[in-house]
Motif scaffolding. Structure first.
Motif, PDB file in Angstrom:
ATOM      1  N   VAL A 292       0.869  -1.181   0.000  1.00  0.00           N
ATOM      2  CA  VAL A 292       0.000   0.000   0.000  1.00  0.00           C
ATOM      3  C   VAL A 292       0.903   1.228   0.000  1.00  0.00           C
ATOM      4  N   GLU A 295      -0.403   8.041  -1.692  1.00  0.00           N
ATOM      5  CA  GLU A 295      -1.205   8.612  -2.771  1.00  0.00           C
ATOM      6  C   GLU A 295      -1.410  10.100  -2.528  1.00  0.00           C
ATOM      7  N   GLU A 313      -7.203  -1.125   4.166  1.00  0.00           N
ATOM      8  CA  GLU A 313      -6.173  -0.592   3.265  1.00  0.00           C
ATOM      9  C   GLU A 313      -5.449  -1.724   2.548  1.00  0.00           C
ATOM     10  N   GLN A 316      -7.891  -3.068  -0.129  1.00  0.00           N
ATOM     11  CA  GLN A 316      -8.224  -2.155  -1.211  1.00  0.00           C
ATOM     12  C   GLN A 316      -6.997  -1.569  -1.911  1.00  0.00           C
ATOM     13  N   GLY A 317      -5.833  -1.578  -1.236  1.00  0.00           N
ATOM     14  CA  GLY A 317      -4.619  -1.069  -1.858  1.00  0.00           C
ATOM     15  C   GLY A 317      -4.461   0.442  -1.800  1.00  0.00           C
ATOM     16  N   HIS A 318      -5.214   1.121  -0.916  1.00  0.00           N
ATOM     17  CA  HIS A 318      -5.138   2.581  -0.801  1.00  0.00           C
ATOM     18  C   HIS A 318      -4.973   2.965   0.665  1.00  0.00           C
ATOM     19  N   VAL A 321      -8.305   4.315   4.148  1.00  0.00           N
ATOM     20  CA  VAL A 321      -9.665   4.137   3.638  1.00  0.00           C
ATOM     21  C   VAL A 321     -10.541   3.370   4.634  1.00  0.00           C
ATOM     22  N   TYR A 343      -0.569  14.692   0.281  1.00  0.00           N
ATOM     23  CA  TYR A 343      -0.028  13.371  -0.030  1.00  0.00           C
ATOM     24  C   TYR A 343      -0.111  12.538   1.253  1.00  0.00           C
ATOM     25  N   THR A 345       0.511   8.807   3.213  1.00  0.00           N
ATOM     26  CA  THR A 345       1.268   7.570   3.139  1.00  0.00           C
ATOM     27  C   THR A 345       1.414   6.980   4.539  1.00  0.00           C
TER      28      THR A 345
END
Length: 461
Positions: A292, A295, A313, A316-318, A321, A343, A345
């Protein structure tokens, strides 16, 4: 007293509906299973309908009833009818009353049945046999509840190209690579004896056995002894457990300690994210669903750094969330900060967790794991070149400001940093979610919003 022999759930459902229409009270009817002891009274017919309107039953009750019907308790049919009668006669929201004795008993049975289905999926072991139709795989399994019809479709999907049979003392399932059929239970003596595939399975199990994740107590709880006789791997478990400690020592000596070899010399976030998806700088990648990565805008003035991805996360890969991310979004809105300009992270790019049943519980990362992942955070900061980095929680703060830094003492202070420019630390939103007292949660949330207002001053400037 009306006595009814119940064949299965469908039969009970039809009979129970007729009994409701006949206004038969729970104390006036008894449902019996064909496997029960002989009935005291001969089976009797239901009286004619006394009411015309069909009873309204919540779909949630029918779903619950299907699970309870699989339980071995001979009183389950009477329990279901009693609950159904109450729902149809004024207690429409009965299932919401979790402290009700009938509801608690049905939930207990439902839980036991679901656990049994999970164990069938986990512990069934097939043995290869030959019959007139050719190769077939057969398994015998001891079930406590009548769950095979609910559990078997899993195997039909997973082993669709095989001809197989699962035999239990209650019921049997057969798959001919096209259709799933069910029959009566059989004795264990009718199942095949050991075959050569079991040696291969033992070798495979030994190769995937992870001594670092060994918990003998959990293993005994999740894998009861009554299943061991049909599981080939249990023959080698004592030796694997005995060797576990020495194998862990070797694993720790050979464990990778830094992501640096995987970090490319690039200022492109796209390039960095693609490279991070292949990172094996520590062992966390072995169990996480995916990397992850951060973004946000590549020229963001502010970077938010959390500890690590959570369960949602990871799936979902984000970043941010899950529940903590939703709280962060609300706090940013209250601080008049647009998340789209930031941003976001984490100090670690893989989810570290402990499995507990079907749940994955967050596990605090070690200093070795934080240090191993630090090159990715440095690469993100170098690529974005923010004016301010906001650390959410102790792990993120200590990854940039050292292990001596304490969020409780220096929270909200804007400090200089040789790589990040300026760094500020505050609590992680998940810490607010874990606070049991509402008054304290509200106070900490208000303080958290005040800390985030520092971001607004940077964005406005």
């Amino acid at each position: 007293m009306i006595e009814i022999v119940v064949e299965d759930f469908k039969h009970w459902r039809v009979t129970a509906r007729q009994a409701l229409l006949a206004a038969v009270p729970p104390f006036g009817i008894r449902f019996r299973d064909p496997r029960d002891q002989p009935y005291l009274l001969a089976e009797t017919e239901l009286p004619p309908a006394a009411v015309k309107s069909k009873p309204r039953v919540p779909a949630a009750f029918l779903d619950l009833a299907r699970s309870v019907a699989m339980h071995h308790d001979p009183q389950r049919w009477d329990l279901l009818y009693r609950s159904l009668f109450r729902i149809a006669n004024g207690e429409h929201h009965l299932l919401d009353v979790e402290v009700d004795d009938d509801v608690r008993e049905m939930r207990r049975m439902e839980k036991a049945v679901k656990h049994e289905i999970h164990r069938v999926h986990a512990f069934v072991r097939f043995r290869r046999t030959e019959d007139l139709g050719g190769e077939r795989f057969v398994a015998w399994f001891q079930t406590e509840h009548d769950v095979l019809e609910a559990a078997a479709p899993f195997f039909a999907r997973r082993f669709a190209a095989m001809r197989w049979a699962i035999l239990t003392s209650i019921r049997s399932a057969y798959w001919d690579d096209n259709q799933l059929r069910f029959g009566p239970g059989v004795l264990r003596s009718e199942a095949p004896s050991e075959d050569t595939l079991e040696d291969l399975w033992r070798d495979y199990y030994a190769s995937i056995f992870n001594p670092a994740r060994l918990s003998v107590r959990t293993m005994r709880t999740e894998m009861p002894a009554r299943y061991w006789a049909t599981m080939p791997e249990t023959d080698i478990l004592p030796a694997l457990i005995q060797e576990a400690e020495s194998r862990v020592d070797v694993m720790q000596q050979n464990q990778p300690t830094s992501a640096a070899p995987f970090v490319p010399q690039s200022k492109s976030l796209t390039v960095l994210a693609k490279a991070a998806s292949r990172c094996e700088g520590c062992n966390l990648f072995r169990h996480a669903t995916q990397t992850v990565f951060g973004e946000g805008p590549p020229d963001a003035r502010v970077i938010l750094v959390g500890e690590q991805p959570g369960d949602q996360e990871d799936l979902q890969g984000h970043p941010f969330v899950g529940p903590a991310g939703q709280l962060l979004d609300r706090a940013l809105t209250d601080a008049e900060v647009d998340r789209r300009l930031i941003y976001v992270t984490n100090a670690l790019k893989h989810f570290k967790f402990e499995p507990r049943g079907k749940r994955r519980i967050h596990s605090k990362p070690t200093g070795l794991e934080i240090n191993a992942c630090h090159p990715w955070l440095e690469a993100e900061i170098a690529a974005v070149r923010p004016e301010l980095v906001v650390c959410l929680g102790a792990t993120a703060a200590q990854s940039l400001l050292g292990r001596a830094f304490r969020v409780t003492k220096e929270r909200g202070l804007v400090l200089p940093h040789p790589v990040a420019g300026k760094v500020m630390a505050t609590i992680h939103p998940s810490a607010i979610l874990r606070m049991p007292e509402q008054e304290r949660r509200e106070a900490e949330y208000a303080a958290f919003v005040d800390d985030l207002r520092n971001i607004r001053s940077v964005l406005v400037a």
